[in-house]
Scaffold this active site. Sequence first.
Site, PDB file in Angstrom:
ATOM      1  N   SER A 266      27.981  14.616 -19.651  1.00 27.83           N
ATOM      2  CA  SER A 266      28.291  15.979 -20.076  1.00 27.83           C
ATOM      3  C   SER A 266      27.095  16.748 -20.622  1.00 27.83           C
ATOM      4  O   SER A 266      27.165  17.968 -20.765  1.00 27.83           O
ATOM      5  CB  SER A 266      29.384  15.962 -21.147  1.00 27.83           C
ATOM      6  OG  SER A 266      30.628  15.664 -20.568  1.00 27.83           O
TER       7      SER A 266
ATOM      8  N   GLU B 179      -8.179  -6.916  -0.981  1.00 24.88           N
ATOM      9  CA  GLU B 179      -9.299  -6.150  -1.524  1.00 24.88           C
ATOM     10  C   GLU B 179     -10.515  -6.074  -0.596  1.00 24.88           C
ATOM     11  O   GLU B 179     -11.268  -5.110  -0.638  1.00 24.88           O
ATOM     12  CB  GLU B 179      -9.728  -6.760  -2.869  1.00 24.88           C
ATOM     13  CG  GLU B 179      -8.660  -6.712  -3.954  1.00 24.88           C
ATOM     14  CD  GLU B 179      -8.319  -5.300  -4.363  1.00 24.88           C
ATOM     15  OE1 GLU B 179      -9.246  -4.449  -4.424  1.00 24.88           O
ATOM     16  OE2 GLU B 179      -7.126  -5.028  -4.623  1.00 24.88           O
TER      17      GLU B 179
END
Length: 826
Positions: free
Chosen positions: A381, A106
């Site tokens: 399918s 950071e």
Amino acid sequence: MADRPRSKTAAKQKKKKASGRKWFYGLFFTAVIAIVCGIIGYLLIILNGERILAENGSKLDFGEASIIFDADGNEISRLYNAEENREVAEFSEIPEQLLNAIVATEDQRFYEHSGIDFFAIGRAVVKDVIARSAVEGGSTITQQLAKNVFLTADKTFFRKATEASIAVALEHQMSKNEILTMYLNRIFFGKNIYGVKHAASYYFDAELKDLELWQAATLAAMPKAPNRYNPIKNPEDSMNRRAVVLKLMYDQGYITAEEMEQAKAVVYEPPAHIEENTGDPYPAFVDFVVDEAIEKMNVTEEELRIGGYRIYTTLNQQAQKSIEKQFDDDDNFEKSEDERQVEAAMIIIDHRDGTIKGLTGGRDYVKKGLNRVNVTRQPGSSFKPIVAYGPALESGDYFPWTTLANDKKCFGDYCPYDRWGATPVSMTQAIKDSRNLAAVWMLNEIGLGKGKAFAEKLGFKITDNDSNLTLALGSNAATPFQMATAYSVFANGGKSVDPHSITKIEGKGNTTPYTYKAPEAKPLMSPQTAWYLTEMMQTVVQKGGSGARAAIDRPVAGKTGTTQFGVRGSGVRDAWFVGYTPEWTAAVWMGYDKTDENHVLDNGSVQSAALFSKVMRDAMKGVKKDAFKKPQDVQEEEQPPAAIENFNAVYLPEEAKVHLSWDPLPDGEVTYEVFRKEASEPDFIRFVDSLETSVDDMSAFPGMTYQYYVVAYDAKNDRKSDPSPTITVQIPETEIDIPEIPMEPDPHDPDGGEATDPGNGGELPPDEGETLPPELPDGTDPGGGEQPSTPTIPPDAGGDGGTGDGNAGNADGGAIDGGITQGTGG
């Protein structure tokens, strides 16, 4: 002697020197003024920060919670900074590796600056100029703390200036260790968790002081994007971000290369009993809304939570409650052998306007935190209408009634498995039964390129690895969200649909920073193609269709899908049902998160279809019923001949024949096909074709029972009528009288007994014995005709060819939709 005039060169030099002095003094005084202004500005920043700290003291301003509303304006959730989800840690409890990870990630110069890192700001400005956009920030840890503690989330110049002034003041009044400790106690870690102490307990079931390097790096990775880098919700992104943190730690000398590699390799496993951290209802939907709001508002999750926003959504609570009720019912899912339960996901979209009515990412979403609505699986399918039948219909060369002459069983080296075989079948019947070979044949006929292009228009990314004929059986990756969106297009007459969960977001001061604006709908296929697909997929949920259990009390069209685990399938990996009514579209997926030989489904898409039905039946109560809209210019199938009427079959004993007759059809030139079956035979055969309305069966044998029916055939349009009723005719037994032949006494037999022929073994001459009817060879008509060797089965003989409404482990027109050797099918 008179003064000589100065040369022009000397004048120029003097003028140049004077000009140089002016520039020097100008620059000097400008620099002095700038320095003075900078000092004054810096002092003002310090004074402003000191003033804010003096006024607020130790008060922590958590900001105002944002509120989420449903489609009717009812509050459903508040994005609190809940104190009960924060455990304050002392500096002595925080492991050194976690401090190093946070600083490395950071704010690398944290121990060198005084609240504002001008070097980082300059670097960020340069990168932003090069990229021509804001790609890097320059906020220090102290600035982030100032923003989180004392400020709201508005992005303005004055807020940034105030943030900087507070940061400088904090640096004057607090030590670096105190700032780091306060910062780590303020960080948001997702799941409504604040502070590293609670995060360590929640994500690792560990004490903060006992965290290992990989765990510390995982937590240090989260502040940048707590939702995206959440190890429970997005384990892969979390692991990748952890690797970045570890590399930064290595580059800055905090860890060795060996430590880095070991920490990178650890695979995160959530604790066995993750506590629930929120009482809010509908957590999956709320998380989905938060993600969408972050994207639309371009804010962080922390900024969204404390920004005091009012977020209005599309949620239909009736639909959401129906989803959660059925997902909480264990009877709707197969039982697992161990604690790893069968998972599922579902999303419902109103395809008329794109509003998302409800969704859930799993059976225990809060516990798992993984939204499976956005997780890719193989669609099986359920992808056939998207990549095979849809583009075939769009070409204009095929129709629902087109017979697919799928006589190939192999396509090069690829031989898809299909329990139906390679018999010709109409496109409608192929989709109803979920026949694999027909779908592969169809994609091969239209070309892989057309199939891919059609699917990509509907939002799917087809990779090079998917670019083969297995794509017809859904070998690619797709999410429930994508599948629901694609089927929404079918339901919306071929026009694009934009699914969304937010209608507007209001900010403070009655501002409206975001309002949903629907993009212009685009035609992705013709209305006729969408109608044909809808018409065909309605047969899927009818009796005999692979998704019969999805039927509800309104029109439904849809498709099942299953994928196999292992070669030829030792179980089902993914089970789908994607369907729609005239109003709403929904996608259901079932399966295990991790499939292995002990964690597969047995019943395929039967349960997915049933779950669709149970949810939608209650979810749509009160929704006005509509009907599928038939567009103009739809070609109609040629109607078959009318059914035979007054069919009669009777045995005439005096003529030893069965006479069959029926009424002639009034229209068209047809051939009448007569079918016959002896009672002990399994199948009917086509006995005779006739242009007349009566025929005689001369080959009926005494003592036998026969069944007959008649079909009218229109050769011009290649259409057959429905079969006539079947008539059974029993042929009575017939006794044959054999007259006795008187015998002359043998003059050589002294006893007057029967004559014998020594040369004949004592038997009578052939022409003097019994007269018997000749023995017929098998399959031979006494009239000289050859009976057909291949039986033909009438449409009503032998069942409906589908799974029916049963629950016996049948899915998609077969055990596994016919299956596929590559692991997909369905």
